[in-house]
Write a protein that holds these residues in place. Sequence first.
Motif, short mmCIF file in Angstrom:
data_model
loop_
_atom_site.label_atom_id
_atom_site.label_comp_id
_atom_site.label_asym_id
_atom_site.label_seq_id
_atom_site.Cartn_x
_atom_site.Cartn_y
_atom_site.Cartn_z
N PRO A 36 0.84 -1.21 0.00
CA PRO A 36 0.00 0.00 0.00
C PRO A 36 0.88 1.26 0.00
O PRO A 36 1.79 1.38 0.82
CB PRO A 36 -0.79 -0.12 1.31
N LYS A 37 0.61 2.18 -0.91
CA LYS A 37 1.45 3.37 -1.04
C LYS A 37 1.53 4.20 0.23
O LYS A 37 2.58 4.75 0.57
CB LYS A 37 0.94 4.24 -2.20
N HIS A 38 0.41 4.28 0.95
CA HIS A 38 0.39 5.12 2.15
C HIS A 38 1.22 4.52 3.29
O HIS A 38 1.53 5.20 4.27
CB HIS A 38 -1.05 5.31 2.64
N ALA A 39 1.59 3.24 3.15
CA ALA A 39 2.31 2.56 4.23
C ALA A 39 3.81 2.50 3.98
O ALA A 39 4.54 1.84 4.71
CB ALA A 39 1.75 1.14 4.39
N ILE A 40 4.29 3.19 2.95
CA ILE A 40 5.70 3.10 2.54
C ILE A 40 6.47 4.37 2.90
O ILE A 40 6.01 5.49 2.66
CB ILE A 40 5.79 2.86 1.02
N ARG A 41 7.65 4.19 3.48
CA ARG A 41 8.58 5.29 3.73
C ARG A 41 9.92 4.86 3.16
O ARG A 41 10.43 3.79 3.49
CB ARG A 41 8.72 5.59 5.23
N ILE A 42 10.52 5.67 2.30
CA ILE A 42 11.80 5.33 1.68
C ILE A 42 12.87 6.28 2.18
O ILE A 42 12.73 7.51 2.08
CB ILE A 42 11.70 5.41 0.14
N ILE A 43 13.95 5.71 2.73
CA ILE A 43 15.04 6.52 3.27
C ILE A 43 16.34 6.12 2.59
O ILE A 43 16.76 4.96 2.65
CB ILE A 43 15.14 6.36 4.80
N LYS A 44 16.97 7.09 1.94
CA LYS A 44 18.25 6.86 1.28
C LYS A 44 19.00 8.18 1.21
O LYS A 44 18.43 9.25 1.49
CB LYS A 44 18.05 6.29 -0.13
N ASN A 45 20.25 8.12 0.85
CA ASN A 45 21.06 9.33 0.75
C ASN A 45 20.65 10.11 -0.49
O ASN A 45 20.81 9.64 -1.61
CB ASN A 45 22.55 8.94 0.69
N GLU A 46 20.10 11.29 -0.30
CA GLU A 46 19.60 12.10 -1.41
C GLU A 46 20.67 13.04 -1.98
O GLU A 46 20.43 13.74 -2.96
CB GLU A 46 18.39 12.94 -0.96
N GLU A 47 21.86 13.03 -1.37
CA GLU A 47 22.93 13.90 -1.85
C GLU A 47 23.41 13.41 -3.21
O GLU A 47 23.65 12.22 -3.40
CB GLU A 47 24.09 13.89 -0.85
N GLU A 48 23.56 14.32 -4.15
CA GLU A 48 23.92 13.95 -5.53
C GLU A 48 25.23 13.16 -5.58
O GLU A 48 26.24 13.55 -5.02
CB GLU A 48 24.05 15.21 -6.39
N GLY A 49 25.17 12.02 -6.26
CA GLY A 49 26.37 11.19 -6.43
C GLY A 49 26.69 10.31 -5.25
O GLY A 49 27.63 9.52 -5.28
N LYS A 50 25.92 10.42 -4.15
CA LYS A 50 26.19 9.62 -2.96
C LYS A 50 25.22 8.44 -2.89
O LYS A 50 24.01 8.62 -2.93
CB LYS A 50 26.02 10.47 -1.69
N GLN A 51 25.77 7.24 -2.79
CA GLN A 51 24.94 6.03 -2.73
C GLN A 51 25.09 5.32 -1.38
O GLN A 51 24.59 4.22 -1.20
CB GLN A 51 25.36 5.07 -3.86
N GLU A 52 25.81 5.96 -0.45
CA GLU A 52 26.08 5.32 0.84
C GLU A 52 25.03 5.74 1.89
O GLU A 52 24.70 6.92 2.02
CB GLU A 52 27.47 5.72 1.32
N PHE A 53 24.54 4.76 2.63
CA PHE A 53 23.59 5.01 3.72
C PHE A 53 24.40 5.41 4.95
O PHE A 53 25.19 4.63 5.47
CB PHE A 53 22.78 3.73 3.98
N GLN A 54 24.18 6.63 5.41
CA GLN A 54 25.00 7.18 6.49
C GLN A 54 24.20 7.36 7.78
O GLN A 54 23.00 7.07 7.83
CB GLN A 54 25.63 8.49 6.03
#
Length: 205
Positions: A25-43
Amino acid sequence: MIKTSTLFIVNDIEKSLQEITSKLPKHAIRIIKNEEEGKQEFQLLQAQKAIKEAYIADNERKYIFLCGESFRVEAQNSLLKVLEEPPRNIVFIIITISKNSILPTILSRVQVNYNKTKKIVEEFTLDIKKLELKDIYKYLKENQRISKNDAKNVVESIIYSINKHNIQLTQKQLHSFSTAMKLLELNSRPLNVLTTLLLNLMVKR
């Protein structure tokens, strides 16, 4: 339906994220990731956001996605408690490309789902046998926002092309491949790593 916290090891994070979230369900989803450009590391900052989100009360099941090509050790350590005793109705879903970057203490707290398929390596788009500066410049300009993972794929495709055409390299040039991979793992800027590698290969052997 995913009912317990799960770790997904995948080839493509964004593609897998879309596939998994499409079944929830869309309302039940939260997505957390590094939004900084070029950064793929979870900090650590992302880990703190995830913990804060987990403690926001919800009467329905809530899925918190933690996405990154790699995960900082301090970020993982901060998640240990909430993963071991998640608040009511909270399910964590970790998506990454390598199990090696995940601590054993995290692995022991989640189900592991290995969805990685064998990767097909294609030949590099430029002619390795006669690299020219103008071609390298054009290629780098077209790929100036390349991600860490895609840059690794480029390095692998260059190696594949070299082996396929039996191109002889100097020891210095051979060493530049392992250096490139190490720098990418250390989160050096992918464009800079590829620039150095391609210029090294252009030097006459």
